[in-house]
Design a protein around this motif. Structure first.
Motif, short mmCIF file in Angstrom:
data_model
loop_
_atom_site.label_atom_id
_atom_site.label_comp_id
_atom_site.label_asym_id
_atom_site.label_seq_id
_atom_site.Cartn_x
_atom_site.Cartn_y
_atom_site.Cartn_z
N SER A 1 27.70 29.08 78.30
CA SER A 1 28.36 30.27 77.77
C SER A 1 27.33 31.25 77.23
O SER A 1 26.29 30.83 76.74
CB SER A 1 29.32 29.90 76.65
N LEU B 1 30.56 37.21 79.59
CA LEU B 1 31.72 36.32 79.72
C LEU B 1 32.40 36.55 81.06
O LEU B 1 32.80 35.61 81.75
CB LEU B 1 32.69 36.53 78.56
N VAL C 1 33.52 32.24 74.23
CA VAL C 1 34.28 31.43 75.18
C VAL C 1 35.69 31.99 75.31
O VAL C 1 36.15 32.73 74.45
CB VAL C 1 34.35 29.94 74.74
N GLN D 1 30.47 34.86 83.66
CA GLN D 1 30.68 33.42 83.54
C GLN D 1 31.97 33.00 84.23
O GLN D 1 32.01 32.01 84.94
CB GLN D 1 30.72 33.01 82.07
N TRP E 1 28.19 40.69 75.25
CA TRP E 1 29.06 39.51 75.12
C TRP E 1 30.15 39.46 76.19
O TRP E 1 30.25 38.48 76.93
CB TRP E 1 29.72 39.49 73.73
N TYR F 1 39.46 35.84 73.80
CA TYR F 1 38.22 35.07 73.65
C TYR F 1 37.94 34.86 72.17
O TYR F 1 38.53 35.50 71.30
CB TYR F 1 37.04 35.76 74.34
#
Length: 138
Positions: A52, A40, A70, A43, A36, A76
């Motif tokens: 995402s 991120l 996000v 990203q 995760w 987050y």
């Protein structure tokens, strides 16, 4: 044990990947090993972004749970999306006429969730406890 359709979305890949059928135990392993925060981070530094980091499961009817992370690396959250058919009231002609509208692909998008909330949503979906899902994410 029922297998559900599983897929992942990575921020730098244009298509869903790993579409397959997974049992609950197989999914738990995928969830626990999904990167995760690392995704991120990718990203946030990407020049071309496809979405995402997300995990999705779906049953044979097309109903499902999708979860995305996000925010930024220090703050987050997770979004839990619950897709299922539903009927709700709509209006037209400036609210003068209301009618029932059936949406076969209705999706609730609930922000501000934790990783634990996301995991709970997936587990309830595997257990077919749609009433609890509707209470929390409907």
């Amino acid at each position: 044990m029922e297998k559900l359709k599983y897929s992942e979305l990575h921020p730098l890949k244009p298509n869903l990947i790993n579409e397959q059928l997974l049992t609950k135990d197989e999914f738990i392993n995928k969830f626990n090993n999904f990167q995760w925060v690392e995704l991120l981070k990718l990203q946030l530094s990407a020049k071309e972004l496809y979405g995402s980091p997300s995990l999705n499961i779906e049953n044979e009817k097309g109903d499902g749970i999708a979860v995305s992370i996000v925010g930024n690396l220090h703050e987050y959250e997770f979004y839990v999306c619950y897709k299922r058919p539903t009927t709700y009231k709509k209006s037209k002609w400036f609210g003068l006429v209301t009618y029932d509208f059936y949406d076969k692909d209705f999706c609730s998008v609930i922000p501000g969730q934790t990783k634990e909330d996301a995991f709970e949503a997936f587990m309830l979906f595997y257990e077919k406890d749609y009433e609890k899902i509707e209470e929390k994410w409907g």
